[in-house]
Every structure is written in C-alpha cells, then in structure tokens.
Design a protein around this motif. Sequence first.
Motif, PDB file in Angstrom:
ATOM      1  N   ASN A 136       0.793  -1.237   0.000  1.00 32.14           N
ATOM      2  CA  ASN A 136       0.000   0.000   0.000  1.00 32.14           C
ATOM      3  C   ASN A 136       0.824   1.285   0.000  1.00 32.14           C
ATOM      4  OD1 ASN A 136      -3.071  -0.463   0.195  1.00 32.14           O
ATOM      5  ND2 ASN A 136      -2.217  -2.012   1.572  1.00 32.14           N
ATOM      6  N   ALA A 177      -0.828   4.940  -0.552  1.00 32.69           N
ATOM      7  CA  ALA A 177      -0.724   5.982   0.469  1.00 32.69           C
ATOM      8  C   ALA A 177      -0.152   7.260  -0.129  1.00 32.69           C
ATOM      9  CB  ALA A 177       0.144   5.491   1.628  1.00 32.69           C
ATOM     10  N   ALA A 185      -2.739   8.991  -2.130  1.00 40.46           N
ATOM     11  CA  ALA A 185      -3.685   9.668  -1.231  1.00 40.46           C
ATOM     12  C   ALA A 185      -3.099  10.984  -0.739  1.00 40.46           C
ATOM     13  CB  ALA A 185      -4.015   8.768  -0.048  1.00 40.46           C
ATOM     14  N   MET A 194      -2.600  14.919   5.641  1.00 40.02           N
ATOM     15  CA  MET A 194      -2.608  13.515   5.247  1.00 40.02           C
ATOM     16  C   MET A 194      -1.299  12.838   5.628  1.00 40.02           C
ATOM     17  SD  MET A 194      -4.430  11.052   3.968  1.00 40.02           S
ATOM     18  CE  MET A 194      -5.754  11.655   2.888  1.00 40.02           C
ATOM     19  N   LEU A 214      -1.342   9.521   7.928  1.00 40.26           N
ATOM     20  CA  LEU A 214      -0.820   8.240   7.436  1.00 40.26           C
ATOM     21  C   LEU A 214       0.216   7.655   8.395  1.00 40.26           C
ATOM     22  CD1 LEU A 214      -0.519   9.109   3.640  1.00 40.26           C
ATOM     23  CD2 LEU A 214      -2.029   7.368   4.627  1.00 40.26           C
ATOM     24  N   TRP A 253      -2.648  -0.163   9.088  1.00 38.44           N
ATOM     25  CA  TRP A 253      -2.727  -0.598   7.695  1.00 38.44           C
ATOM     26  C   TRP A 253      -1.405  -1.094   7.113  1.00 38.44           C
ATOM     27  CZ3 TRP A 253       0.385   2.127   4.359  1.00 38.44           C
ATOM     28  CH2 TRP A 253       0.804   3.392   4.781  1.00 38.44           C
ATOM     29  N   PHE A 263      -7.731   5.031   3.286  1.00 39.21           N
ATOM     30  CA  PHE A 263      -7.124   6.339   3.014  1.00 39.21           C
ATOM     31  C   PHE A 263      -8.190   7.351   2.580  1.00 39.21           C
ATOM     32  CE2 PHE A 263      -3.306   3.599   1.576  1.00 39.21           C
ATOM     33  CZ  PHE A 263      -2.962   3.360   2.904  1.00 39.21           C
TER      34      PHE A 263
END
Length: 222
Positions: free
Chosen positions: A108, A112, A115, A128, A132, A139, A150
């Motif tokens: 991911n 990420a 995002a 963000m 994260l 995650w 996300f």
Amino acid sequence: MKTPVKATLVTIAVVVVMVIAALIYVLVNQSQSAPPSTGGGDASPQVVRESSHVLDDGGEGAVTLVEFLDFECEACGAFFPIVEDMREQFAGEITYVVRYFPLPGHFNSKNAAVAAEAAAQQDRFEDMYVRLFETQAEWGEAQESRADLFRGFAEEIGLDMAAYDAAVADPATAERVELDFEEGQALGVSSTPTFFLDGELLELQEWDDLENAIQAAVNGGR
C-alpha cells in the motif's frame, strides 16, 4: 576485370567500411555518455523541485532537509516523531521538504502516496502526511488495498471528496509520485528514509545522527 577498376572498387569498399565504423563509434559513445532519465524532463536529477512539498520554509539562509520516504516503511514511521521534534527544535532555521519513495515491496505504499498527493492538490498534504504515519500500525503490511481507508482519512480531514476521488483516479497523480521515485533512484536513494541536507546525502548510523547533522549545518551558517 581491369586492374584500375578493381583497385577503385576496393578503395570504395574500404571507405564504406570506415564510414560505417565511424558511425558505430559515434552512436556507442553517445549511448554511454547520455545522462539517465529522471522522468522530470531535466538533464540531471534534482534533490528539490519546484513541485516538491515543503512542510516548513525557513526562508533565506535556512538549512534544507529533504526526506525521501515511504508511508508504509516502519523505519520511516519510527523516524516520524524524531523528524517532528527536529522541525519544532529548528523552527525557522530549516526548510523541510518531503518527497515520495514508495518501495515496491510494500503493498500500500503507492496507494498511500497517491492519497497524500491527492490531498496536496487541496493544499492539505501535511494533514494527510501526519494521518498516514499516525495510523501506520493499522494498515502497514496489509496484503490488500487499503485505498478505502485512506479515502476515509480524506473525509476525516475535511477534503472535497469529489475532487479527491478525481485526483486519485487521475493517472497524473500516480505519475507525480513516480517522478519522485525515479528521481530518488537517480540520486542514489535505495531505501527509506533517506535524507539530504543542503543537497548532500546523509549517512545515518545512530538515532541522533540526524539531529547532530542539522545542528552542525545550522551552526555552520551562523
């Protein structure tokens, strides 16, 4: 065949061979000397680009710290609070820049980064970025897409969701992430986190090496 004619043909053949050899030599040398592509359109890779995300701008005379990171990387997660402390400790003395380097082995990491880039298009990159890293344990290491999670983060920080969805779906957003990755490779980045201080790659051995390097750079500018 008369001797003069034969001699002329031999001479022509020799000239043709020499021309072909010269062309091959030129092409080979051009190939060897051509600089690697960075995906950014410039001849050489740059540690900081105009499009790079600046979280802290220390202004003229400030030390520039650039981090190539992977949001799924545990080492990046471990460095996150250290970097946040450095940003507070050296506020006004450093310019801190973040660039993407999603490692292929992390399922991911690119999701990420996309995002974060979609949030950046609404001037909410840092929100963000923090979200994260603060939730990485939830995650990280997942072997299925967490893009929906996300998206939930995007809702939580108040993004325009239609614009966010459009940005995530736009190939240009992923290309922007890939630009950082390719340029990082051209700069010698192979793992995360990787830091550059005033354009120089830092070799960190201990946890306090980053602080010590920044302190030395800041003091050196005084």
